[in-house]
Each structure stands twice: as structure tokens, then as C-alpha cells.
Enzyme design. Structure first.
Site, PDB file in Angstrom:
ATOM      1  N   GLN A   5       0.822  -1.200   0.000  1.00 15.34           N
ATOM      2  CA  GLN A   5       0.000   0.000   0.000  1.00 15.34           C
ATOM      3  C   GLN A   5       0.862   1.257   0.000  1.00 15.34           C
ATOM      4  O   GLN A   5       1.951   1.293   0.573  1.00 15.34           O
ATOM      5  CB  GLN A   5      -0.925  -0.011   1.216  1.00 15.34           C
ATOM      6  N   LEU A  86       1.544  -6.108   1.975  1.00 16.49           N
ATOM      7  CA  LEU A  86       0.572  -6.687   1.051  1.00 16.49           C
ATOM      8  C   LEU A  86       1.272  -7.362  -0.125  1.00 16.49           C
ATOM      9  O   LEU A  86       0.814  -8.395  -0.632  1.00 16.49           O
ATOM     10  CB  LEU A  86      -0.364  -5.591   0.532  1.00 16.49           C
ATOM     11  N   GLN A 242       2.701 -11.415  10.015  1.00 18.25           N
ATOM     12  CA  GLN A 242       3.042 -10.075   9.516  1.00 18.25           C
ATOM     13  C   GLN A 242       1.962  -9.038   9.793  1.00 18.25           C
ATOM     14  O   GLN A 242       2.210  -7.837   9.714  1.00 18.25           O
ATOM     15  CB  GLN A 242       3.362 -10.088   8.015  1.00 18.25           C
TER      16      GLN A 242
END
Length: 315
Positions: A5, A86, A242
Site C-alpha cells: 500500500q 501486502l 506479519q
């Protein structure tokens, strides 16, 4: 390298989808799996909708995997993969550990769970520039007794912190007073990679444990441990951990260099990771692929690098 992101923008992936069937097929599959036009959101926005993390995450995954499939079709195959936050999902799709459709559903839920974990305004993230990671960690310890923590250990010069809004603000003020080149609160929708994400982690791990993970065809360096893994079970556990633990990106890059990596390709929207790579080690090659122009430039440069390496071996 697959971005996370912060790299999204309206128009991402559009040119590749228009120019290459391999990319277009990925966007079409994403639309079918999600039940709405994520491709239209990627190509045209609106920005407000694209910034919602439940949309951002599948959008970035789709754009990154589309770019990777074009590269793969061009005969480019990495020796290792890694992804920032991500981006680790994109890396696992590339490595053959996760089916693209499964990854899409997972990151859509991941975004929803993260958004719902913390009420609006209670959490925040901030970037601290020009200060060593150890100094930033010490400021976090002093700022608010565990309510703020390093979240992205990006480079020797950049650490992102995450936690309760007041604690993040206090840490930003202390970092500025201590000589940080820049300390600024980020426009993000949730305090990622902090203990505030514990509710999201608990929900996501149920979904992750219900998904089949295959052995990796390409080794991956994980965010949480900055170490090489090859099994699906290790990949699943890394994704669970994570959610609340820091992204150890600088260590991950140094591990890849230690393994002999000399050329890095950022696959997906933006050039954030390429910029971090230059801060970590300027002796390695840094390329990116996000549109037709950067694709051709990367293919030309890769051919040139291979030619140079062949000449060295011959001599």
C-alpha cells in the site's frame, strides 16, 4: 519485488491490460472472482474508493500479478521473490504457493478486517526520515509505553511507525526534536503492522488456515523474519504473523544480496521499493515494471546486464 500500500494510483495496470492479453486476463479473472469491476477501479478510480484499504489491497495485488504475468511471458523468471507487506501475497502468487483467486479473496478480507479493527481516528502511522532505525525504536519506547512501534523498517534512512494516534503524534514530535530530517503522519486508513491489528490477525488466520498453500517454486524472503522459505506452511504462518509485526524490508534486501542477488525488479505500480533499494545498496541494479514503457526499458536493461555478465564469464 512486489509493492504494498502507498503505491496505488488511478490508471495502474491499464496500459498493460490494453497492450498484453496476459495482463488483461488477470484483470478479467479478478473481476469475476470479486464480483465487481476491480479493473475499472484500477483504471479510472475514483481515488476515494481506491484509497479504501479493502479496495486498495485487491487492486494492488491484481495490478502487480498482471505485470508479473507479462514479464513471465517475456521469459523473465526470478531466482527469488519478496513483497512489501501486502506485496508478499503477490510474491506468493508469483512463486506458485497461492492461487490468484485465493489471494484475491484473502486480501479483500484482510483489508476489511484491518479497517474494522480500529475505529477511525484512533490509530495512525508516520514516516521518520533521516534517523537510524535504532533511534526510532528508542523514541517509540519512550513515547507511550508500547502504544507505538516501528512498523516498516524500510532502509537505513526510513522507518515507518504505527500505533495509537496520540502516541504516534508524540513520537513524531520527539523525532523532530531529536534531529530527524522529516517526521510526518501518513494519510493511511489504519495503523498497519502494530498490536492494534490483533483483532484483524485473529480473523484473518482462520481464513488463511482454510486455504491451500503449495510449496514455493521460487524461494521467498519473508517480511517477518527476513529469511528464505520454500514451504507453503511457512508462507501461511508468515502471512499470519506479519499482520501485527514489522516489515523488515532492509534486512530482507540485504538477505537477497547475501544470497547473490544483483538485479532487482519492482513489479507493480510505483517505484517506492526502487527508491528504498537505492538507500540500502547502490551497487545493485534496480528496475521497475508498471506500464509498457517501463516494461520495455526493463527488458532492454536485463538483456544488457546478461550480456555484460556473459562477457565477464568469458574473460
Amino acid at each position: 519485488m512486489f509493492p504494498g500500500q502507498g503505491s496505488q494510483y488511478a490508471g495502474m495496470g491499464k496500459e498493460l491490460a490494453e497492450s498484453f492479453p496476459a495482463a488483461r486476463e488477470i484483470f478479467e479473472e479478478a473481476d469475476r472472482v470479486l464480483g465487481f469491476s476491480i479493473s475499472q477501479l484500477c483504471f479510472s478510480g475514483p481515488e476515494e474508493a481506491l484509497k479504501l484499504t479493502e479496495n486498495t489491497q485487491p487492486a494492488l495485488l491484481t495490478a502487480s500479478v498482471a505485470a508479473y504475468h507479462v514479464l513471465e511471458q517475456k521469459g523473465v523468471r526470478p531466482d527469488y521473490v519478496a513483497g512489501h507487506s501486502l506485496g508478499e501475497y503477490s510474491a506468493l502468487v508469483a512463486a506458485g504457493a497461492l492461487k490468484f483467486a485465493d489471494a484475491l479473496r484473502l486480501v479483500r478480507k484482510r483489508g476489511q478486517y484491518m479497517q474494522e479493527a480500529v475505529p477511525p481516528g484512533e490509530g495512525a502511522m508516520a514516516a521518520i526520515l533521516g534517523m537510524r532505525p535504532g533511534q526510532v525504536a528508542e523514541i517509540c519506547r519512550k513515547a507511550a509505553d508500547g502504544k507505538v512501534m516501528p512498523a516498516n523498517l524500510n532502509s537505513p534512512e526510513q522507518t515507518v511507525i504505527s500505533g495509537h494516534s496520540a502516541a504516534v503524534k508524540s513520537a513524531v514530535e520527539q523525532a523532530s526534536a531529536a534531529g530527524a530530517k522529516r517526521a510526518v503522519v501518513l494519510p493511511v486508513s489504519a495503523p498497519f503492522h502494530s498490536e492494534l491489528m490483533r483483532p484483524a490477525q485473529e480473523r484473518l488466520q482462520e481464513d488463511l488456515r482454510a486455504i491451500e498453500f503449495s510449496s514455493l517454486k521460487i524461494p521467498l524472503v519473508t517480511n517477518v523474519d527476513a529469511g528464505v522459505i520454500t514451504s507453503g506452511a511457512e508462507a501461511r504462518e508468515a502471512l499470519i504473523r506479519q499482520v501485527t509485526l514489522p516489515v523488515r524490508w532492509e534486512e530482507s534486501i540485504r538477505e537477497l544480496i547475501e544470497q547473490g542477488t544483483t538485479t532487482f525488479v519492482e513489479v507493480g505500480p510505483g517505484r517506492v521499493l526502487s527508491g528504498l533499494l537505492r538507500q540500502i545498496d547502490r551497487s545493485v541494479h534496480s528496475l521497475n515494471v508498471e506500464d509498457a514503457k517501463s516494461l520495455q526499458a526493463a527488458l532492454d536493461r536485463l538483456a544488457q546486464i546478461r550480456g555484460e555478465e556473459t562477457e565477464v564469464e568469458a574473460s
